[in-house]
Each structure stands twice: as C-alpha cells, then as structure tokens.
Design an enzyme around this catalytic site. Structure first.
Site, short mmCIF file in Angstrom:
data_model
loop_
_atom_site.label_atom_id
_atom_site.label_comp_id
_atom_site.label_asym_id
_atom_site.label_seq_id
_atom_site.Cartn_x
_atom_site.Cartn_y
_atom_site.Cartn_z
N SER A 1 -3.46 -19.76 -35.42
CA SER A 1 -3.01 -20.81 -34.95
C SER A 1 -2.11 -21.13 -32.84
CB SER A 1 -1.78 -21.49 -35.76
OG SER A 1 -1.75 -23.30 -34.76
N TRP B 1 -6.92 -31.08 -35.83
CA TRP B 1 -5.85 -31.36 -34.50
C TRP B 1 -6.55 -30.26 -34.22
CZ3 TRP B 1 -2.99 -33.93 -31.92
CH2 TRP B 1 -1.75 -33.54 -31.26
N HIS C 1 -4.50 -26.81 -42.42
CA HIS C 1 -4.09 -25.98 -40.89
C HIS C 1 -3.21 -24.35 -41.82
CE1 HIS C 1 -3.33 -25.05 -36.54
NE2 HIS C 1 -2.05 -24.80 -37.03
C1 GCU Z 1 1.14 -27.28 -33.38
C2 GCU Z 1 0.07 -27.04 -31.94
C3 GCU Z 1 -1.35 -26.73 -32.69
C4 GCU Z 1 -0.75 -25.29 -32.48
C5 GCU Z 1 0.38 -25.87 -33.88
C6 GCU Z 1 0.43 -24.30 -34.29
O1 GCU Z 1 0.26 -27.72 -34.85
O2 GCU Z 1 -0.29 -28.61 -31.38
O3 GCU Z 1 -1.34 -26.29 -30.79
O4 GCU Z 1 -2.07 -24.36 -32.96
O5 GCU Z 1 0.78 -25.90 -33.97
O6 GCU Z 1 0.87 -23.10 -34.00
O7 GCU Z 1 1.02 -23.96 -35.60
#
Ligand code: GCU
Length: 690
Positions: free
Chosen positions: A528, A619, A670
C-alpha cells in the site's frame, strides 16, 4: 485614454500593487504571533476559533485577543478609547490554546496585556461598506492604538464580509439588499480607509467568503444571514487570517475542525488563498463547483486517455536503445517524477553512521539471528531510525534480503520478545496513545518462512523516519534539509513518501556494510503506501536489485489517468503530506501529468519488478496496476528482457512470473498475505538464486 487618465491608471495600479497585494506578514520571522482584534461579533467569527489550531498545525503559536462588543462600530470604539470605558468582553486564547473571557475590559488594558505583533480594526457590518464611517473614526482609533503597542507592531484592517443574499439584517438596506453591491462597497471602503490611515495590511476575509460562495457551497457561508456558518464560514475566515499572518500558503494545512470533510476544507483553504492573492475581487473557484465526485468504479466511465510514451523523450526523440534509455530518458523521467510528484530529497548525510544495538544469534528458537541497528543521521545522534533484521542461521555466506517498511512498529511484526520497543521520546513523536501490542502485525510478516527459504528480512517502522501525519513537516527527517529560516519543504521538495524512500536508500548504505547480507540482492518491497515508497526507492536507488509493489494503488503502480478508485485529487486531499506540493497541480487534471505510473515501473528496468493486486481492492485499481506493467514492458525489451508479456489480466490467484515484470491478483481484500509472500519468494528464487 488621454495622458492624464493614463497617469492615473498607472498610479492606481501602483497603489493596487502596493496596498492590495497581501504583504507577507511573517516578516517578523517569529514563531509566536500575538494578535489582537478590536471588533465585534465578526471578529469573533474570524479569530476566536480555528486560528490558533491552524497556526499550531503548521508550527506557529498564535496568541489571540478579541475585544468584543456586539455590533460595535468604529465610532463607539473611539468613544470607549476616549473614556477608557471598561466596555468589552475580552476573549483571550493563550499559547496553550486555552480560551478565557473577561468582562469589563478597556481598550487600554487589552492593548497592554501582551506585546502585540498585530492589531486589527474593523467596522461594524452595516457600515462596513461606507467609507465616510471609517474616515470619521479610524484615524483617531489608529492613533490611540499606536501609542499603546510595540513600535514594530503591525496594524491591520479586517475586511469583513457581505451578508447572505437572503439576509433580513436591517443594515442590508445600505446596499439595496444586494450582496455583491455590499461586497464591492466593503472592498472599496476598506481600501480607501487603508490609504487614508496608512494601515497597509488588509485581511481580505470578505473576499475569501465571497470566493467560497462561488464554489458548490454557494450562498451558505452564513448561519443567520450575516454571521458566519459555524464550520466552513468561520474556518474560511481563520484560514484567511492564517495566511495573512504567516505569509504561508494555507492550502494543505492539516488542521480542520472536527467532522469537516475534505471537500469543504479544500473550498475554505482555496477561497482564503485566492483572497490573499487577489484581495479586491472575487475569484471564481471553477474547480470546486462540485464536491469531489465519489470514486469511480465503473470501467465504462474511465476517461479516454493517452499515456505518455515511455520511449519518447520530451523533445520528441525516440529512444531505441538501452543506452539512450539509461543516458537520456531515464534521467529525464526521474527528474520529472522528482519535481512533479515525490519531491527532491537531500543527499545522504555525511554524518550518517550506524550502530549495532543488539544481536541475538538464537532468535526464533535458533532459526535466525536478530539484529537491531540504529542509523544515525546526525553527528549528535538526535535523529535516527532503527532497522530490525532477521538473518537465517542456516546459511553459507551472505544471503539475499527482503526489505520493507512496517505500519505499526518493529515490535509488531513478530511476537519475538527480543524486539525493542521504540523509546518513550519516539513514541511521543509518533503520537501513539498506547503501545501497539507486540506481534499484532505478525500475520503480514512470515519471518520463519523467509528464514526457511534462505532470505534475510529487514524492516523499519515508517514513523521512525517520518510520522505518517501532516504536522507541517516539523517532525521526522524533513527539517534536516531545511535552509536557514525554512519551515517546510518547497513545492518541489520531498513529501513523506520521498522521505521514507530516502531513508530506505540510507539503510541500503548500511546493508552494504553488513557481511551477513548480499547487498547486490536486496528486494525492496512494500504494501500500500509503503508500496508507493518502495517503488520510489527502487526508482531512485538502483542498488535495489528487485522491487515489489503490493496493492500500492494511486501514486504507486496504478495509472493515474484511469482515475479509477482513488484519484490524484483524492490522495492529495486525504494525505496532504505524501507527495510534494507540485503534485497538487494535477488534481482532476491527470492528463497534464508529464508521465504516468507505467513510467515509474519502467524506471526499474532492467531489474525485476513484481506488481500485485487484490480482487476486492478496487480503491487501488487492480487493472490500472496491471496496465502499468504492460506499458512499461517496451522498456524491458530494450534490454533484451521480457516484461509483462500478457495483454489481459490473468485470472485471480494465477501469477504470471515469466518475465522481469511479474503480476498477480489475489482473491481478497487490500492486504499482504502469506499467499503474496509465497509468490515473492518464488520470484526472488528465480532472479536471485537460479
Ligand atoms: C489509503 C490510501 C491509499 C493507501 C492506503 C494504505 O487507502 O488512500 O493510497 O495505499 O491507504 O496505505 O493502506
């Protein structure tokens, strides 16, 4: 135009430039600003809330006084001054942000209460657009104030705002009950009053409110037709004051009142900033006519886009060889990504040094050696971060290494009781309210599995480098790069993600000194936001031999131009500190980006890179992540290597690892799971061990 008129126009223009353009007020260069408003309920709306907190969030202590009498006009202030009348409620917000109200205070008493840096005056709203009412009283009030404040204190005129169009306030008649008429009368009267008295500094709150009214908020900035709405109205006013006082662009300032959404925050800050830039006229906030659309998850609504060609230089020249790529296109792209997205980071500090803090050769029941290393960035050892490492005990010689950041602290990646907790000072810097439990993130870190496969593991808590919240870049590593007087990175200087990547590159300097690991076989990985950081680390520092992006999404592997799921605007708005300020130019304007994320992947060439997505992580736009790999592929061909040689996304849980760009989409949400790790190990085996 005749000569005389021309002359007049030039004089007017000069005057406009001199008087109307906001004079940056942090001319004092002070961190503590003492501000007294002599006003009424309109100054109450503007300064009694939000302003202190806004200042604090960007490194200023703003001590605020407001001398309040409901509806008080200038002539009454003058009479009060003459009679030394204890007629005010004196609201004071001290350095700690505590608010007190004291009744029966005179102007003289309040003026003597602090060595004020700034004192503002304003007219009561019914008269605020009537110049004669200023002319009759302001000069005397000014003289009275000047005699009682420090010599270098700055006087200001608070340009108040026009009523709501539907206002029933009796004073509205003075302006034919016409909002725009009232607004232009205020602008004009305040300007002339400024000229008359030589009070050059105008706080253009009225213009900011009028600007905000052009956004989707419309004519809803008030709460009763004339006072400001308690949330966005008051916040907009405070934002205007903040920028006027500090001279710093308020857009992106992290503080907003509880419950205020990002859209409203953006309107308020943009309206305030536009008012500072153009105090005498309304700026139509054309980009803010709609609240940000909800994320698009519909493939049919992905905009038609043209990606920049990775193999064409900005001057149009085609790149047909690996040499040209390395010598021209790669540096060109790297500097575009640096200047427009991640921001410039400094050189590694010359004072950087490493210390082994602990070593346990029989960690994890004898499976591994655990080490903790401090990377000191300054000679005095005040700034540092800690690397946690596990090295498999069953090894012959140096081993390849997986290296990535963790979300919650080194001690959370395993239940191993030997991992140190961060120091209390560090915990305070991280703003931890309680210590994350030991091993709480262990599911994401299959340490034993890595050891069994002959890989070392290294990790750093990202907050140890730069805490993941916007404090105006005061904590973490950013201040290391500030020039004298600098308070935050410039528009093209490093955000937080670049700081994380920079520290990873510093850690690489350490790995090169550690004989347990093979520094020519370091895979930098991240999940992420850490995936974004890993990609940038791999792009900047070619010593990373492999790069792994796990669900990195927008600003990571996903193509920005698809605007699917998280968009550039959404990420900039929600995480104001991640990218450099220049990246904000591309909010809702992805087409203007001089690159797209496939070119970030291409910056890894010819090194192996792995992109992974998850089916439910819409997302992060799995398809956009996949396509980045596809469109980076021609660059790998220059090196005679395979990239991602498939045109369709593979089915879930069917990794494609035949080339130097691997891809899989895992069933699920995610996350980074053991399944993902199994794939990364396979890929690393292939490139590091075969
Ligand atoms: C949020 C953010 C993402 C990121 C994520 C994370 O969802 O919008 O861009 O990758 O956090 O780091 O878990």
């Amino acid at each position: 135009m005749n000569k005389k008129l021309q002359c007049l126009a030039v004089v007017c223009l000069a005057w406009l430039i001199n008087f109307s353009v906001a004079v940056p007020m942090a001319a004092t260069g002070k961190d503590t600003l003492r501000v007294l408003a002599i006003g009424n309920s309109f100054s109450q709306d503007a300064v009694e809330q939000n302003l202190h907190e806004l200042g604090k969030s960007v490194g200023y202590t703003i001590i605020i006084g407001n001398m309040y009498i409901g509806g008080c006009p200038l002539d009454r202030h003058v009479r009060n001054a003459r009679n030394d009348a204890p007629a005010y409620v004196y609201c004071k917000i001290n350095a700690e942000g505590e608010k007190t109200k004291t009744d029966s205070v005179s102007l003289a008493r309040a003026l003597a209460d602090e060595p004020w840096d700034y004192v503002s005056m304003q007219q009561a709203s019914p008269l605020s657009g009537i110049y004669e009412s200023y002319a009759a009283s302001l000069p005397e009030l000014k003289d009275y104030v000047v005699q009682r404040i420090p010599k270098d204190a700055v006087l200001m005129l608070h340009q108040t705002w026009a009523y709501a169009a539907h206002s029933t306030h009796s004073g509205f008649k003075n302006y034919d009950s016409d909002q725009l008429r009232m607004y232009s009368c205020i602008v004009d009267a305040v300007k002339r009053a400024s000229e008359l008295t030589g009070i050059r500094k105008i706080i253009p709150t009225g213009t900011a409110i009028q600007n905000a009214r052009t956004s989707y908020i419309g004519d809803h900035m008030d709460r009763d037709g004339y006072h400001l709405d308690l949330k966005i109205g008051r916040y907009t006013a405070a934002c205007t004051w903040l920028e006027a006082l500090t001279g710093q662009n308020v857009i992106g300032t992290p503080y907003a009142p509880k419950g205020m959404n990002y859209d409203d925050r953006e309107v308020a800050q943009t309206a305030a900033h536009a008012a500072i830039l153009r105090p005498d006229g309304v700026t139509d906030l054309v980009d803010l006519k709609q609240p940000a659309q909800r994320a698009n998850y519909d493939e049919a609504r992905v905009p038609v886009y043209t990606l920049p060609d990775a193999l064409t230089l900005q001057n149009g020249e085609k790149v047909s060889t690996a040499e040209l790529w390395m010598q021209k296109r790669r540096p060109e792209l790297l500097s575009l990504f640096t200047d427009e997205m991640f921001g410039k980071a400094p050189e590694h500090p010359r004072t950087m040094h490493f210390k082994l803090l602990s070593e346990d050769k029989s960690a994890l029941g004898g499976l591994a050696t655990r080490k903790e290393i401090n990377v000191y960035l300054t000679k005095d050892e005040q700034k540092y971060f800690t690397i946690l490492m596990y090295i498999p005990n069953r090894r012959t010689g140096a081993v390849p290494l997986f290296f990535g950041l963790n979300f919650k602290g080194n001690h959370t990646i395993s239940t191993d009781p030997g991992i140190s907790y961060p120091t209390p000072e560090k915990q305070q810097e991280f703003r931890w309210h309680s210590l994350p439990p030991r091993g709480v993130a262990a599911a994401r870190w299959p340490v034993e599995m890595l050891m069994e496969h002959g890989y070392a593991l290294a990790t750093i808590y990202r907050g140890d480098i730069d805490p993941d919240f916007d404090d105006g870049f005061r904590n973490g590593v950013h201040p290391l790069s500030y020039k004298n007087g600098q308070r935050r990175p410039a528009d093209d200087e490093w955000g937080t993600i670049a700081a994380w990547a920079w520290a990873m590159s510093c850690a690489m300097d350490y790995f090169q000194t550690d004989t347990d690991v093979d520094a020519s076989k370091v895979a930098v990985f991240g999940h992420s936001r850490h995936g974004k950081a890993a990609l940038w680390a791999g792009a900047v520092d070619q010593r990373f031999a492999m790069v792994i992006s796990n669900c990195s999404g927008c600003g990571g592997a996903a193509l920005s131009r698809r605007a699917f799921g998280e968009t550039v605007r959404a990420v900039n708005r929600q995480f104001t500190h991640w990218f450099c300020r220049n990246f904000w130019k591309y909010n809702d304007k992805e087409d203007l980006l001089p690159f797209d994320q496939h070119e970030l992947i291409a910056l890894m060439a010819p090194r192996p890179v792995y992109i992974a997505s998850a089916t439910e992580d819409r997302w992060a736009d799995p398809k956009g992540e996949f396509l980045s790999g596809v469109y980076a592929t021609p660059v790998y061909h220059l090196f005679g290597k395979q990239g991602l040689e498939i045109n369709q996304m593979p089915p879930a849980d069917t990794p494609w690892q035949d080339g130097c760009i691997a891809y899989h989409i895992r069933t699920g949400v995610h996350n980074i799971t053991v399944y993902d790790w199994e794939q990364y190990i396979k890929f690393a085996d292939k490139h590091f061990k075969e």
